[in-house]
Design a protein around this motif. Structure first.
Motif, PDB file in Angstrom:
ATOM      1  N   SER A 219       0.791  -1.232   0.000  1.00  0.00           N
ATOM      2  CA  SER A 219       0.000   0.000   0.000  1.00  0.00           C
ATOM      3  C   SER A 219       0.820   1.278   0.000  1.00  0.00           C
ATOM      4  O   SER A 219       0.266   2.359  -0.178  1.00  0.00           O
ATOM      5  N   VAL A 223      -2.350   0.351  -4.564  1.00  0.00           N
ATOM      6  CA  VAL A 223      -3.550   0.112  -3.764  1.00  0.00           C
ATOM      7  C   VAL A 223      -3.588  -1.369  -3.401  1.00  0.00           C
ATOM      8  O   VAL A 223      -3.480  -2.224  -4.277  1.00  0.00           O
ATOM      9  N   MET A 227      -6.416  -1.749   1.982  1.00  0.00           N
ATOM     10  CA  MET A 227      -6.532  -0.298   1.795  1.00  0.00           C
ATOM     11  C   MET A 227      -7.850   0.044   1.101  1.00  0.00           C
ATOM     12  O   MET A 227      -8.571   0.962   1.514  1.00  0.00           O
ATOM     13  N   HIS A 228      -8.186  -0.700   0.062  1.00  0.00           N
ATOM     14  CA  HIS A 228      -9.417  -0.374  -0.662  1.00  0.00           C
ATOM     15  C   HIS A 228     -10.665  -0.793   0.116  1.00  0.00           C
ATOM     16  O   HIS A 228     -11.716  -0.160   0.004  1.00  0.00           O
ATOM     17  N   HIS A 231     -12.336   1.873   2.008  1.00  0.00           N
ATOM     18  CA  HIS A 231     -13.194   2.737   1.193  1.00  0.00           C
ATOM     19  C   HIS A 231     -14.627   2.211   1.134  1.00  0.00           C
ATOM     20  O   HIS A 231     -15.570   2.980   0.942  1.00  0.00           O
ATOM     21  N   SER A 241     -12.514   8.112   1.374  1.00  0.00           N
ATOM     22  CA  SER A 241     -11.061   7.971   1.492  1.00  0.00           C
ATOM     23  C   SER A 241     -10.582   6.872   0.558  1.00  0.00           C
ATOM     24  O   SER A 241     -11.391   6.131  -0.014  1.00  0.00           O
ATOM     25  N   ASN A 242      -9.272   6.795   0.363  1.00  0.00           N
ATOM     26  CA  ASN A 242      -8.662   5.701  -0.412  1.00  0.00           C
ATOM     27  C   ASN A 242      -9.325   5.522  -1.788  1.00  0.00           C
ATOM     28  O   ASN A 242      -9.841   4.460  -2.116  1.00  0.00           O
ATOM     29  N   SER A 248      -1.377   4.097  -4.913  1.00  0.00           N
ATOM     30  CA  SER A 248      -1.857   4.677  -3.650  1.00  0.00           C
ATOM     31  C   SER A 248      -1.253   6.050  -3.391  1.00  0.00           C
ATOM     32  O   SER A 248      -1.692   6.757  -2.474  1.00  0.00           O
ATOM     33  N   ASP A 251      -3.597   9.162  -3.008  1.00  0.00           N
ATOM     34  CA  ASP A 251      -4.265   9.312  -1.713  1.00  0.00           C
ATOM     35  C   ASP A 251      -3.296   9.821  -0.651  1.00  0.00           C
ATOM     36  O   ASP A 251      -3.654  10.679   0.164  1.00  0.00           O
ATOM     37  N   ARG A 252      -2.086   9.306  -0.670  1.00  0.00           N
ATOM     38  CA  ARG A 252      -1.097   9.696   0.342  1.00  0.00           C
ATOM     39  C   ARG A 252      -0.641  11.143   0.132  1.00  0.00           C
ATOM     40  O   ARG A 252      -0.450  11.890   1.091  1.00  0.00           O
ATOM     41  N   TYR A 257      -5.875   9.476   2.239  1.00  0.00           N
ATOM     42  CA  TYR A 257      -5.577   8.125   2.727  1.00  0.00           C
ATOM     43  C   TYR A 257      -6.071   7.977   4.162  1.00  0.00           C
ATOM     44  O   TYR A 257      -5.892   8.864   4.996  1.00  0.00           O
ATOM     45  N   HIS A 259      -6.697   4.739   7.362  1.00  0.00           N
ATOM     46  CA  HIS A 259      -6.508   3.347   7.773  1.00  0.00           C
ATOM     47  C   HIS A 259      -7.620   2.940   8.723  1.00  0.00           C
ATOM     48  O   HIS A 259      -8.044   3.719   9.577  1.00  0.00           O
TER      49      HIS A 259
END
Length: 300
Positions: A219, A223, A227-228, A231, A241-242, A248, A251-252, A257, A259
């Motif tokens: 991640s 992706v 991580m997905h 979402h 998010s994500n 990825s 998003d970051r 992003y 968690h």
């Protein structure tokens, strides 16, 4: 002696990079003329592989009839294919024009190695065609109602990957088309991107349990499934998010992003909680035309 050895290393290194460049050129040439049959094989093979893997390494033990659940999802996958094939001439025409006109971001940059040219092309197409498209359908209420079909799945698995209402398939195609125009991507890179996008979306939706450390490691650049899955949690702020599809990093970099431990994830959407209706093809086709319902937040 050292000079001779150094020259040999230099020659071997040069030959290696020339060999790899030729391989990459061959790959791009293949995707420039990839037959429709081969694209279909990629689609079917991906679903089949992850479908089987879900039976071996499931993340969640869903109490559902897998084939019954898959029917509406596969229907929407088919409509996505039909729309993309019907409009493919626009994609090909745009890609050919930007290439012939030397138009677009990657064509305005200084000359670069082919591998970098391909990576930048795929990276930017992923940003415009996937990330921006995804953010847009979440932030505009009328488009969210269209995208809702994708989020209303209560048992997310690999068949959920292309569970998009036909209206959304058309919207996403437009974003990809704009992406090709702005990026200046030739058709070989476009087809490579679409193939990678398909595989990644099947992978990230698949109901598979990977080691947490491996998932986390993936991640940082790409992706990952966990991580997905965040979402697809049923409440804000996690739903928003994500957004990434392949990479990825968007998003970051852009602050979207988030968690959430996989054990805390609940699929679906809080404003449309009826699982029976959300599994009905007839209901899903009409879902975008329901009155907008304001979502709640995680702490409400």
């Amino acid at each position: 002696m050292l000079l001779t050895t150094g020259r040999k290393v230099f020659v071997l290194t040069k030959k290696f990079f020339i060999f790899k460049q030729k391989q990459l050129e061959t790959l791009i040439n293949y995707f420039e003329t990839i037959p429709s049959l081969h694209r279909s094989i990629i689609l079917v093979s991906g679903i089949t592989f992850f479908w089987c893997l879900e039976g071996i390494l499931p993340l969640f033990n869903f109490n559902y009839k897998k084939w019954k659940h898959a029917i509406p999802n596969l229907f929407f996958t088919l409509t996505t294919i039909i729309i993309n094939f019907a409009l493919a001439f626009l994609l090909i025409g745009t890609a050919d024009w930007v290439t012939a006109s030397n138009f677009g971001i990657i064509n305005w940059l200084p000359e670069m190695p082919i591998w970098l040219y391909v990576v930048l092309g795929v990276l930017l197409l992923d940003f415009i065609g996937a990330y921006l498209a995804h953010v847009t359908v979440h932030k505009i209420s009328i488009l969210w109602m269209v995208h809702l079909v994708h989020h209303s799945d209560h048992e997310v698995d690999t068949t959920s990957a292309n569970r998009h209402h036909p209206l959304e398939s058309f919207i996403r195609f437009l974003f990809t088309l704009v992406g090709v125009f702005i990026v200046g991507a030739p058709i070989g890179i476009v087809m490579l991107y679409q193939s990678l996008s398909l595989i990644f979306t099947q992978f990230t939706h698949a109901n598979i349990k990977m080691p947490k450390q491996l998932d986390q490691l993936i991640s940082y650049v790409f992706v990952s499934p966990d991580m997905h899955k965040v979402h697809h949690h049923f409440k804000l702020p996690y739903t928003d998010s994500n957004y990434g599809n392949i990479f990825s990093i968007w998003d970051r970099m852009l602050g979207t992003y988030m968690h959430l431990d996989r054990a805390q994830i609940t699929y679906g959407v809080d404003t449309f909680p009826n699982a029976e209706e959300n599994a009905s093809l007839k209901h899903l086709l009409k879902q975008p035309f329901h009155k907008y319902r304001k979502p709640t937040t995680h702490n409400d």
